[in-house]
Design a protein around this motif. Structure first.
Motif, PDB file in Angstrom:
ATOM      1  N   ARG A 188       0.837  -1.207   0.000  1.00  7.23           N
ATOM      2  CA  ARG A 188       0.000   0.000   0.000  1.00  7.23           C
ATOM      3  C   ARG A 188       0.870   1.254   0.000  1.00  7.23           C
ATOM      4  O   ARG A 188       0.593   2.213  -0.710  1.00  7.23           O
ATOM      5  CB  ARG A 188      -0.926  -0.032   1.218  1.00  7.23           C
ATOM      6  CG  ARG A 188      -1.803   1.195   1.332  1.00  7.23           C
ATOM      7  CD  ARG A 188      -2.751   1.092   2.519  1.00  7.23           C
ATOM      8  NE  ARG A 188      -3.406   2.345   2.778  1.00  7.23           N
ATOM      9  CZ  ARG A 188      -4.469   2.799   2.137  1.00  7.23           C
ATOM     10  NH1 ARG A 188      -4.998   2.072   1.171  1.00  7.23           N
ATOM     11  NH2 ARG A 188      -5.008   3.964   2.424  1.00  7.23           N
ATOM     12  N   THR A 206      -6.797  -6.489   8.465  1.00  2.00           N
ATOM     13  CA  THR A 206      -7.525  -6.053   7.276  1.00  2.00           C
ATOM     14  C   THR A 206      -6.805  -6.423   5.984  1.00  2.00           C
ATOM     15  O   THR A 206      -7.139  -5.890   4.922  1.00  2.00           O
ATOM     16  CB  THR A 206      -7.738  -4.527   7.336  1.00  2.00           C
ATOM     17  OG1 THR A 206      -6.451  -3.886   7.427  1.00  2.00           O
ATOM     18  CG2 THR A 206      -8.572  -4.151   8.543  1.00  2.00           C
ATOM     19  N   GLN A 246      -9.132  -7.432   3.161  1.00  4.21           N
ATOM     20  CA  GLN A 246     -10.443  -6.788   3.165  1.00  4.21           C
ATOM     21  C   GLN A 246     -10.483  -5.559   2.267  1.00  4.21           C
ATOM     22  O   GLN A 246      -9.513  -4.810   2.176  1.00  4.21           O
ATOM     23  CB  GLN A 246     -10.831  -6.360   4.583  1.00  4.21           C
ATOM     24  CG  GLN A 246     -11.091  -7.510   5.536  1.00  4.21           C
ATOM     25  CD  GLN A 246     -11.524  -7.016   6.912  1.00  4.21           C
ATOM     26  OE1 GLN A 246     -11.298  -5.866   7.270  1.00  4.21           O
ATOM     27  NE2 GLN A 246     -12.145  -7.896   7.680  1.00  4.21           N
ATOM     28  N   SER A 247     -11.644  -5.329   1.677  1.00  2.00           N
ATOM     29  CA  SER A 247     -11.902  -4.059   1.008  1.00  2.00           C
ATOM     30  C   SER A 247     -12.224  -3.020   2.078  1.00  2.00           C
ATOM     31  O   SER A 247     -12.460  -3.357   3.246  1.00  2.00           O
ATOM     32  CB  SER A 247     -13.088  -4.190   0.050  1.00  2.00           C
ATOM     33  OG  SER A 247     -14.289  -4.379   0.786  1.00  2.00           O
ATOM     34  N   GLU A 283     -14.957  -1.299   2.292  1.00  2.00           N
ATOM     35  CA  GLU A 283     -16.334  -1.544   2.736  1.00  2.00           C
ATOM     36  C   GLU A 283     -16.404  -2.707   3.721  1.00  2.00           C
ATOM     37  O   GLU A 283     -17.145  -2.647   4.710  1.00  2.00           O
ATOM     38  CB  GLU A 283     -17.242  -1.814   1.528  1.00  2.00           C
ATOM     39  CG  GLU A 283     -17.560  -0.576   0.712  1.00  2.00           C
ATOM     40  CD  GLU A 283     -18.278   0.494   1.534  1.00  2.00           C
ATOM     41  OE1 GLU A 283     -19.291   0.170   2.171  1.00  2.00           O
ATOM     42  OE2 GLU A 283     -17.820   1.645   1.541  1.00  2.00           O
ATOM     43  N   GLN A 284     -15.647  -3.749   3.476  1.00  2.21           N
ATOM     44  CA  GLN A 284     -15.631  -4.886   4.392  1.00  2.21           C
ATOM     45  C   GLN A 284     -15.071  -4.480   5.754  1.00  2.21           C
ATOM     46  O   GLN A 284     -15.559  -4.919   6.791  1.00  2.21           O
ATOM     47  CB  GLN A 284     -14.810  -6.032   3.798  1.00  2.21           C
ATOM     48  CG  GLN A 284     -15.486  -6.730   2.645  1.00  2.21           C
ATOM     49  CD  GLN A 284     -14.573  -7.715   1.939  1.00  2.21           C
ATOM     50  OE1 GLN A 284     -13.343  -7.521   1.857  1.00  2.21           O
ATOM     51  NE2 GLN A 284     -15.149  -8.778   1.396  1.00  2.21           N
TER      52      GLN A 284
END
Length: 197
Positions: free
Chosen positions: A134, A169, A172-173, A175-176
């Motif tokens: 990221r 996380t 995960q998206s 939203e998730q």
């Protein structure tokens, strides 16, 4: 908690007037998740802790490994300012989502700074490889000046008290992750003082 309705018409629990602290290492997704969480709530404010750091025009001391006294004092001032801001908004009926890097013994200290209850603490803890990926893909560079993803992750995993809701996380998206935060508010809630050691 009060009932609200999501964008898709699905009812969900909302924290109501409260403070939700979203913390984790740099590039763990704090700002994105905090913004998305605030957008899902019916009356919410997003307080970005780094804004208070950037307000310092001259004389700023950056937090680096083994930081000296002035850097720690400025960090704690930033925490006090964000906690006071959160309390002010919550006192007027808002759900306040505070986002900042609050790790190690400072997390227990931050819990003490926030007077509002309920207070929820959410720690985003993706795997270091996901954080590094990221970091490489975003426009700003949070690491450097002695910090590495692995070093900061050690502070998170080994020196940060296990309070609130900790979420891996990695897969995960956004939203998730927001869904997981809302579903886990009961575990995220911190009512009393927290021992720092």
């Amino acid at each position: 908690m009060t009932q609200g309705r999501g964008e898709r018409g699905v009812s969900r629990d909302e924290p109501g007037p409260a403070v939700v602290l979203i913390t984790g290492v740099m590039a763990s997704g704090k700002s994105t998740v905090a913004q998305a969480l605030a957008e899902r709530l019916s009356r919410a404010v997003h307080v970005r802790g780094d804004v208070f750091r950037r307000m310092v025009v001259s004389g700023r001391a950056e937090m680096v490994p083994g930081a000296y006294e002035e850097a720690v004092a400025q960090l704690r001032l930033r925490y006090r300012l964000s906690a006071m801001t959160a309390d002010a908004y919550a006192g007027e009926g808002w759900t306040v989502v505070v986002q900042d890097v609050v790790l190690g013994e400072e997390l227990a200290g931050y819990v003490e700074l926030v007077r509002t209850r309920p207070l929820y603490v959410v720690v985003l803890a993706p795997e270091p490889a996901a954080v590094a990926m990221r970091e490489a893909g975003r426009g700003k560079n949070g690491y450097g000046a002695g910090w590495t993803v692995e070093a900061l992750d050690r502070v998170l995993q080994e020196e940060t008290p296990r309070i609130g809701l900790w979420l891996d996380t990695t897969g995960q998206s956004v939203e998730q992750t927001v869904d997981a935060v809302l579903a886990g508010l009961g575990r995220a809630r911190v009512d009393g003082a927290v021992a720092s050691g």
